[in-house]
Each structure stands twice: as C-alpha cells, then as structure tokens.
Write an enzyme that holds these catalytic residues in place. Structure first.
Site, PDB file in Angstrom:
ATOM      1  N   ASP A 122       0.750  -1.218   0.106  1.00  0.00           N
ATOM      2  CA  ASP A 122      -0.190  -0.116   0.102  1.00  0.00           C
ATOM      3  C   ASP A 122       0.755   1.424   0.154  1.00  0.00           C
ATOM      4  O   ASP A 122       1.976   1.294   0.427  1.00  0.00           O
ATOM      5  CB  ASP A 122      -0.782  -0.117   1.231  1.00  0.00           C
ATOM      6  N   ASP A 140      -7.188  -1.169  -4.387  1.00  0.00           N
ATOM      7  CA  ASP A 140      -8.072  -0.870  -3.367  1.00  0.00           C
ATOM      8  C   ASP A 140      -9.167   0.053  -3.764  1.00  0.00           C
ATOM      9  O   ASP A 140     -10.176   0.013  -3.694  1.00  0.00           O
ATOM     10  CB  ASP A 140      -7.258  -0.575  -2.095  1.00  0.00           C
TER      11      ASP A 140
END
Length: 170
Positions: A122, A140
């Site tokens: 991330d 995401d």
C-alpha cells in the site's frame, strides 16, 4: 466477430491490474518499507507499507503461512465468482458491468501481490483531522469505486418491468 460488451469490459480489468502492478513495482523499487512523504499538508501522504492481512489491516497480526494460503484461496474464489458474474449475468446496466470489471481488476491485483510477496503493498494514506484512513493502493481504489458503481446501479439503475399476466384469478 465482435466480443459481447461484457467481455470488452475485461479491458478495464486488465488496465486496473497493469496499473496496480506497475505502481506497486515502481514504489517498491524506489522506496523502503516505512518510507513516508507528505503530499498535501496534514491530508495526503505517500507511504510504503505492507499488509499481510485483509482490508483495513484485519488479520495483519496473524501473518502465518496458513493465513496467507487461506487469503489467497479465498481471493481466487472471489475472482472466479466476479468473472462468472461479469460474463454471464443478464441483469445490471453499464454501470454495474464497469463496477464488476473494477472489482475483478482490484481483487486480481491484490492477490497477485499476496502470491508474489506474501503481503499487499500500500502507498496512499489519507488523514481526516486526527483520523488516519488505512493505507491503500490502486487495486483498493478500483475495488471501492467498483463497489460504489454497483451500489449506484442497484439504487438508481433502470429496471425492466416484468410482464403482467392478462388473466385474472378469482
């Protein structure tokens, strides 16, 4: 021979997977885990973090091989269902089809990361005053946008009316 519109939406899925992999690979090659850079003061940050668990860090403390395998197999099952829905479903409009394609691309991007690295990379982080939204990535974002599009289609999409029976029952 032209592909049905639902199969053409797989291009959106492929674009999400390629963009997700490219951004993660670039970010991993340019930064080290734990790296942090403020983009917009007290709001948007670039961070390099790895999440071995589910969304929002759920199960991230139990990064065992068993958990990893269960998450990979679960993701593959979800990808199979999403692909089946995308190709075979008769309901839903263009918005829902785009939503399914985005969900499929996001799920595929994240499971690829989990298979290759054991965790999902991330790199975006957003702060709302003192609340820090968990770090996320392109996959995401595609999942969130895809879910929103499907919800919009459910709530506001055009529906075909069922034919009414002309016979009356006493």
């Amino acid at each position: 021979m032209t592909l049905p519109s639902r199969l053409r939406s797989l291009w959106l899925t492929l674009a999400v997977v390629l963009l997700d992999r490219a951004t993660k690979a670039w970010f991993e090659s340019q930064t080290v885990e734990g790296w942090r850079h403020e983009l917009i003061h007290n709001f948007v940050y670039l961070v390099h973090s790895r999440n071995p668990g589910l969304a929002f860090g759920i199960l991230s403390d139990s990064a065992s091989m068993g958990t990893r395998i269960v998450l990979i197999l679960g993701s593959i099952a979800i990808i199979a269902v999403l692909a089946w829905l995308l190709v075979t479903s008769k309901g839903g409009g263009t918005t829902a089809v785009a939503g399914l394609a985005l969900l499929l691309g996001g799920a595929t991007g994240n499971v690829t990361d989990r298979i290759l690295h054991g965790a999902v990379t991330d790199f975006f982080e957003v702060w709302f005053s003192t609340y820090r939204y968990p770090a996320f990535n392109v996959a995401d974002s595609a999942i969130a946008i895809g879910a929103a599009l499907i919800l919009l289609d459910i709530l506001f999409g055009r529906r075909t009316e069922m034919p009414r029976s002309s016979s009356r029952t006493p």
